[in-house]
Write an enzyme that holds these catalytic residues in place. Sequence first.
Site, short mmCIF file in Angstrom:
data_model
loop_
_atom_site.label_atom_id
_atom_site.label_comp_id
_atom_site.label_asym_id
_atom_site.label_seq_id
_atom_site.Cartn_x
_atom_site.Cartn_y
_atom_site.Cartn_z
CG LEU A 80 -1.96 -1.19 1.17
CD1 LEU A 80 -2.82 -1.17 2.42
CD2 LEU A 80 -2.81 -1.20 -0.08
CB CYS A 81 4.47 1.93 -0.14
SG CYS A 81 4.94 1.65 1.55
CG HIS A 82 1.15 6.78 -2.04
ND1 HIS A 82 0.84 6.65 -0.71
CD2 HIS A 82 -0.01 7.10 -2.67
CE1 HIS A 82 -0.45 6.88 -0.54
NE2 HIS A 82 -0.99 7.16 -1.71
CG MET A 96 6.61 2.73 4.78
SD MET A 96 6.86 1.75 6.29
CE MET A 96 7.24 0.15 5.60
CD GLU A 97 9.32 5.24 0.42
OE1 GLU A 97 8.41 4.90 -0.34
OE2 GLU A 97 9.09 5.73 1.55
CG ASP A 138 23.23 -13.12 -0.19
OD1 ASP A 138 23.02 -14.34 -0.01
OD2 ASP A 138 23.53 -12.64 -1.31
#
Length: 162
Positions: free
Chosen positions: A77-79, A115-116, A130
Amino acid sequence: MSDNQLSHINQRGEASMVDVTEKAVTQREARAEGYVTMKKDTLTMISEGKHAKGDVFAVARIAGIQGAKQTASLIPLCHPLMLSKVQVEFEPQPEQSRVRITSLCKLAGQTGVEMEALTAVSVAALTLFDMCKAVDPGMSIEGVRVTEKLGGKTGHWQGTQP
């Protein structure tokens, strides 16, 4: 909508992307951090650039930047945002046998970039893991959080140390 309601749930309880159409375009930025804890030997190896796979921090930095740019593809739901700056930094902390990862994301837009910033730190940490898992499979990723945000309706917010 009151401040204590979930913003991504509509009145029927369904998932919903927030409508930012009427929000003003403002300068926004967010900072985040996280830690990768590892064996001292692993930290020394990557800090001195002696890993067989090459410069672990350089690869993880690019991965973090790419992660921030792909946040809308990863978080439903992030733009999608036009980021104007993404910065990812690494701070080896030998006394705690860990690497602190920090990010800064900026833009001029209608919605925040928390969020970014979180995605940048998370993807950088996952990439570091990793690249080093063959020599240190017991590493852990911890403490991923927003440390500061500026802009938008809530203005300046700064987190406290956990």
